[in-house]
Write a protein that holds these residues in place. Structure first.
Motif, PDB file in Angstrom:
ATOM      1  N   ASP A 182     -36.212  -1.388 -12.828  1.00  0.00           N
ATOM      2  CA  ASP A 182     -37.131  -0.764 -13.769  1.00  0.00           C
ATOM      3  C   ASP A 182     -36.598  -0.969 -15.180  1.00  0.00           C
ATOM      4  O   ASP A 182     -36.707  -2.050 -15.722  1.00  0.00           O
ATOM      5  N   TRP A 183     -35.992  -0.001 -15.734  1.00  0.00           N
ATOM      6  CA  TRP A 183     -35.419  -0.074 -17.070  1.00  0.00           C
ATOM      7  C   TRP A 183     -34.025  -0.676 -17.005  1.00  0.00           C
ATOM      8  O   TRP A 183     -33.361  -0.619 -15.975  1.00  0.00           O
ATOM      9  N   ALA A 184     -33.557  -1.210 -18.124  1.00  0.00           N
ATOM     10  CA  ALA A 184     -32.241  -1.868 -18.172  1.00  0.00           C
ATOM     11  C   ALA A 184     -31.115  -0.936 -17.749  1.00  0.00           C
ATOM     12  O   ALA A 184     -30.200  -1.354 -17.035  1.00  0.00           O
ATOM     13  N   PHE A 185     -31.180   0.338 -18.132  1.00  0.00           N
ATOM     14  CA  PHE A 185     -30.103   1.252 -17.741  1.00  0.00           C
ATOM     15  C   PHE A 185     -30.101   1.498 -16.241  1.00  0.00           C
ATOM     16  O   PHE A 185     -29.040   1.699 -15.637  1.00  0.00           O
ATOM     17  N   TYR A 186     -31.289   1.497 -15.593  1.00  0.00           N
ATOM     18  CA  TYR A 186     -31.347   1.626 -14.133  1.00  0.00           C
ATOM     19  C   TYR A 186     -30.724   0.397 -13.466  1.00  0.00           C
ATOM     20  O   TYR A 186     -30.023   0.516 -12.455  1.00  0.00           O
ATOM     21  N   ILE A 187     -30.989  -0.764 -14.021  1.00  0.00           N
ATOM     22  CA  ILE A 187     -30.399  -1.989 -13.475  1.00  0.00           C
ATOM     23  C   ILE A 187     -28.881  -1.959 -13.646  1.00  0.00           C
ATOM     24  O   ILE A 187     -28.135  -2.287 -12.721  1.00  0.00           O
ATOM     25  N   PHE A 188     -28.419  -1.528 -14.822  1.00  0.00           N
ATOM     26  CA  PHE A 188     -26.981  -1.404 -15.077  1.00  0.00           C
ATOM     27  C   PHE A 188     -26.325  -0.470 -14.059  1.00  0.00           C
ATOM     28  O   PHE A 188     -25.341  -0.838 -13.406  1.00  0.00           O
ATOM     29  N   PHE A 189     -26.869   0.753 -13.929  1.00  0.00           N
ATOM     30  CA  PHE A 189     -26.310   1.689 -12.947  1.00  0.00           C
ATOM     31  C   PHE A 189     -26.479   1.147 -11.529  1.00  0.00           C
ATOM     32  O   PHE A 189     -25.599   1.310 -10.684  1.00  0.00           O
ATOM     33  N   GLY A 190     -27.602   0.488 -11.263  1.00  0.00           N
ATOM     34  CA  GLY A 190     -27.843  -0.065  -9.932  1.00  0.00           C
ATOM     35  C   GLY A 190     -26.797  -1.085  -9.535  1.00  0.00           C
ATOM     36  O   GLY A 190     -26.333  -1.099  -8.390  1.00  0.00           O
ATOM     37  N   ILE A 191     -26.410  -1.940 -10.464  1.00  0.00           N
ATOM     38  CA  ILE A 191     -25.363  -2.930 -10.179  1.00  0.00           C
ATOM     39  C   ILE A 191     -24.052  -2.226  -9.825  1.00  0.00           C
ATOM     40  O   ILE A 191     -23.387  -2.584  -8.848  1.00  0.00           O
ATOM     41  N   ILE A 192     -23.701  -1.222 -10.609  1.00  0.00           N
ATOM     42  CA  ILE A 192     -22.470  -0.461 -10.321  1.00  0.00           C
ATOM     43  C   ILE A 192     -22.582   0.229  -8.962  1.00  0.00           C
ATOM     44  O   ILE A 192     -21.645   0.196  -8.155  1.00  0.00           O
ATOM     45  N   GLU A 193     -23.729   0.842  -8.688  1.00  0.00           N
ATOM     46  CA  GLU A 193     -23.936   1.554  -7.428  1.00  0.00           C
ATOM     47  C   GLU A 193     -23.882   0.604  -6.228  1.00  0.00           C
ATOM     48  O   GLU A 193     -23.321   0.940  -5.179  1.00  0.00           O
ATOM     49  N   VAL A 194     -24.443  -0.596  -6.370  1.00  0.00           N
ATOM     50  CA  VAL A 194     -24.365  -1.594  -5.291  1.00  0.00           C
ATOM     51  C   VAL A 194     -22.907  -1.987  -5.053  1.00  0.00           C
ATOM     52  O   VAL A 194     -22.473  -2.122  -3.903  1.00  0.00           O
ATOM     53  N   LEU A 195     -22.150  -2.171  -6.130  1.00  0.00           N
ATOM     54  CA  LEU A 195     -20.722  -2.489  -5.976  1.00  0.00           C
ATOM     55  C   LEU A 195     -19.981  -1.355  -5.265  1.00  0.00           C
ATOM     56  O   LEU A 195     -19.161  -1.600  -4.372  1.00  0.00           O
ATOM     57  N   LEU A 196     -20.279  -0.112  -5.645  1.00  0.00           N
ATOM     58  CA  LEU A 196     -19.607   1.033  -5.023  1.00  0.00           C
ATOM     59  C   LEU A 196     -19.960   1.166  -3.547  1.00  0.00           C
ATOM     60  O   LEU A 196     -19.071   1.343  -2.699  1.00  0.00           O
ATOM     61  N   THR A 197     -21.255   1.075  -3.209  1.00  0.00           N
ATOM     62  CA  THR A 197     -21.650   1.203  -1.802  1.00  0.00           C
ATOM     63  C   THR A 197     -21.159   0.000  -0.992  1.00  0.00           C
ATOM     64  O   THR A 197     -20.803   0.141   0.180  1.00  0.00           O
ATOM     65  N   GLY A 198     -21.139  -1.163  -1.631  1.00  0.00           N
ATOM     66  CA  GLY A 198     -20.579  -2.344  -0.956  1.00  0.00           C
ATOM     67  C   GLY A 198     -19.100  -2.162  -0.661  1.00  0.00           C
ATOM     68  O   GLY A 198     -18.624  -2.511   0.427  1.00  0.00           O
ATOM     69  N   LEU A 199     -18.366  -1.596  -1.611  1.00  0.00           N
ATOM     70  CA  LEU A 199     -16.940  -1.328  -1.383  1.00  0.00           C
ATOM     71  C   LEU A 199     -16.736  -0.279  -0.297  1.00  0.00           C
ATOM     72  O   LEU A 199     -15.791  -0.367   0.502  1.00  0.00           O
ATOM     73  N   ILE A 200     -17.614   0.719  -0.253  1.00  0.00           N
ATOM     74  CA  ILE A 200     -17.520   1.730   0.809  1.00  0.00           C
ATOM     75  C   ILE A 200     -17.618   1.048   2.172  1.00  0.00           C
ATOM     76  O   ILE A 200     -16.777   1.253   3.055  1.00  0.00           O
ATOM     77  N   ALA A 201     -18.650   0.236   2.350  1.00  0.00           N
ATOM     78  CA  ALA A 201     -18.835  -0.462   3.630  1.00  0.00           C
ATOM     79  C   ALA A 201     -17.688  -1.433   3.894  1.00  0.00           C
ATOM     80  O   ALA A 201     -17.201  -1.537   5.035  1.00  0.00           O
ATOM     81  N   TRP A 202     -17.217  -2.124   2.862  1.00  0.00           N
ATOM     82  CA  TRP A 202     -16.132  -3.095   3.029  1.00  0.00           C
ATOM     83  C   TRP A 202     -14.830  -2.411   3.446  1.00  0.00           C
ATOM     84  O   TRP A 202     -14.163  -2.861   4.376  1.00  0.00           O
ATOM     85  N   TYR A 203     -14.460  -1.336   2.743  1.00  0.00           N
ATOM     86  CA  TYR A 203     -13.237  -0.605   3.114  1.00  0.00           C
ATOM     87  C   TYR A 203     -13.351  -0.044   4.527  1.00  0.00           C
ATOM     88  O   TYR A 203     -12.387  -0.067   5.286  1.00  0.00           O
ATOM     89  N   ALA A 204     -14.524   0.470   4.878  1.00  0.00           N
ATOM     90  CA  ALA A 204     -14.708   1.010   6.228  1.00  0.00           C
ATOM     91  C   ALA A 204     -14.620  -0.107   7.273  1.00  0.00           C
ATOM     92  O   ALA A 204     -13.982   0.054   8.315  1.00  0.00           O
ATOM     93  N   TRP A 205     -15.244  -1.234   6.993  1.00  0.00           N
ATOM     94  CA  TRP A 205     -15.217  -2.370   7.933  1.00  0.00           C
ATOM     95  C   TRP A 205     -13.788  -2.872   8.133  1.00  0.00           C
ATOM     96  O   TRP A 205     -13.407  -3.238   9.233  1.00  0.00           O
TER      97      TRP A 205
END
Length: 143
Positions: free
Chosen positions: A112-135
């Motif tokens: 949507d807005w640029a700030f949502y995309i900015f936070f979204g990128i960070i959030e994807v990295l964080l959730t990806g790291l959660i799954a990666w560390y768990a895996w």
């Protein structure tokens, strides 16, 4: 002279258990969610839609919509604690599953807005790291 770094020395560090890393990632994710939603209140028209009883793309604000949204936000909040206290096998699988689910939710909702995309990128990295560390949960010899 004692305070000066000697050749061949390194800074002291401790090994942080995977449970603490995953818990900290969930906490970081929640901060990003909160700030993104807060900044979202400044998007023109948002407050007017709230006053009209509309909840973004979800349409009319109903008890069901608010309950569903509350459930969606409660899971990451609870995972901060559960990541520290659950036994490793259940802990690992819940973090893999919820890490993947929340990555998908973010990828669907962040455009949507640029700030949502900015936070979204960070959030994807964080959730990806959660799954990666768990895996990649460290293994030890069975006793």
């Amino acid at each position: 002279m004692d305070s000066m770094k000697k050749a061949g020395t390194t800074l002291d560090d401790i090994r942080i258990h995977v449970k603490m890393k995953i818990s900290a990632l969930w906490a970081s994710l929640m901060f990003c969610y909160i700030y993104a939603d807060y900044f979202g209140l400044y998007v023109p028209g948002t407050l007017q839609k709230m006053l009209e009883g509309k909840m973004g793309p979800l349409g009319p604000t109903t008890q069901g919509v608010l309950l569903g949204t509350s459930l969606m936000m409660a899971i990451p909040s609870i995972m901060i604690f559960l990541s520290l206290v659950l036994k490793p096998n259940l802990n690992r699988w819940l973090n893999i599953i919820f890490g993947a689910i929340y990555t998908a939710i973010i990828l669907i909702t962040m455009w949507d807005w640029a700030f949502y995309i900015f936070f979204g990128i960070i959030e994807v990295l964080l959730t990806g790291l959660i799954a990666w560390y768990a895996w990649n949960w460290p293994k030890q010899e069975a006793t």
